[in-house]
Write a protein that holds these residues in place. Structure first.
Motif, PDB file in Angstrom:
ATOM      1  N   PRO A  22       1.279  -1.080   0.073  1.00  0.00           N
ATOM      2  CA  PRO A  22      -0.085  -0.473   0.011  1.00  0.00           C
ATOM      3  C   PRO A  22       0.786   1.346  -0.225  1.00  0.00           C
ATOM      4  O   PRO A  22       1.604   1.121   0.184  1.00  0.00           O
ATOM      5  N   LYS A  24       1.689   4.745   1.148  1.00  0.00           N
ATOM      6  CA  LYS A  24       2.297   5.700   2.185  1.00  0.00           C
ATOM      7  C   LYS A  24       0.819   7.210   2.917  1.00  0.00           C
ATOM      8  O   LYS A  24       0.537   7.141   1.548  1.00  0.00           O
ATOM      9  N   SER A  26      -2.453   5.745   3.127  1.00  0.00           N
ATOM     10  CA  SER A  26      -3.724   5.455   2.663  1.00  0.00           C
ATOM     11  C   SER A  26      -3.827   4.463   3.212  1.00  0.00           C
ATOM     12  O   SER A  26      -3.476   4.452   4.385  1.00  0.00           O
ATOM     13  N   LYS A  27      -5.571   3.960   3.552  1.00  0.00           N
ATOM     14  CA  LYS A  27      -6.080   3.308   4.711  1.00  0.00           C
ATOM     15  C   LYS A  27      -5.583   1.938   4.678  1.00  0.00           C
ATOM     16  O   LYS A  27      -5.275   1.350   5.951  1.00  0.00           O
ATOM     17  N   GLU A  28      -5.242   1.229   3.608  1.00  0.00           N
ATOM     18  CA  GLU A  28      -4.166   0.241   3.218  1.00  0.00           C
ATOM     19  C   GLU A  28      -3.415  -0.128   4.437  1.00  0.00           C
ATOM     20  O   GLU A  28      -2.658  -0.790   5.542  1.00  0.00           O
ATOM     21  N   TYR A  29      -2.144   1.180   4.229  1.00  0.00           N
ATOM     22  CA  TYR A  29      -1.272   2.035   4.215  1.00  0.00           C
ATOM     23  C   TYR A  29      -0.811   1.588   6.142  1.00  0.00           C
ATOM     24  O   TYR A  29      -0.379   0.746   6.961  1.00  0.00           O
ATOM     25  N   ASN A  30      -2.664   2.040   6.317  1.00  0.00           N
ATOM     26  CA  ASN A  30      -3.084   2.790   7.924  1.00  0.00           C
ATOM     27  C   ASN A  30      -2.618   0.987   8.553  1.00  0.00           C
ATOM     28  O   ASN A  30      -2.615   0.295   9.563  1.00  0.00           O
ATOM     29  N   GLU A  31      -3.577  -0.065   7.919  1.00  0.00           N
ATOM     30  CA  GLU A  31      -3.825  -1.168   8.387  1.00  0.00           C
ATOM     31  C   GLU A  31      -3.252  -2.109   8.496  1.00  0.00           C
ATOM     32  O   GLU A  31      -2.158  -2.431   9.870  1.00  0.00           O
ATOM     33  N   LYS A  33      -0.166  -1.000   8.648  1.00  0.00           N
ATOM     34  CA  LYS A  33       1.021  -0.138  10.856  1.00  0.00           C
ATOM     35  C   LYS A  33       0.893  -0.614  11.829  1.00  0.00           C
ATOM     36  O   LYS A  33       1.487  -0.792  13.085  1.00  0.00           O
TER      37      LYS A  33
END
Length: 77
Positions: A22, A24, A26-31, A33
């Motif tokens: 994902p 950086k 994005s919603k997927e990046y936060n998931e 992380k």
């Protein structure tokens, strides 16, 4: 030791048809992380234990031995 980010990506992409890294922010990046932070908890505990044992002059060669000593110390308190 495997990087927590890679481990989190593997877990995030499990059961998906295509591998996704994902972008950086994005919603997927936060998931990913959040998964990485959960996976990293064990290493943080080990670092704390190592520091505590180093202050007492004890050695620490194996993770299991270190964690066992910490549990024994907590049980005595």
């Amino acid at each position: 030791m495997v990087n927590n980010w890679i481990r989190a990506l593997k877990k995030f992409n499990k059961n998906k048809d295509e591998w996704c890294i994902p972008k950086k922010g994005s919603k997927e990046y936060n998931e990913v992380k959040a998964i990485a932070n959960k996976l990293g908890g064990r290493d943080v505990e080990l670092d704390r234990v190592k520091k505590e044992l180093k202050n007492t002059g004890e050695t620490y060669t194996f993770r299991e031995k270190t964690l066992k000593k910490l549990r024994e110390k907590k049980a005595r308190q």
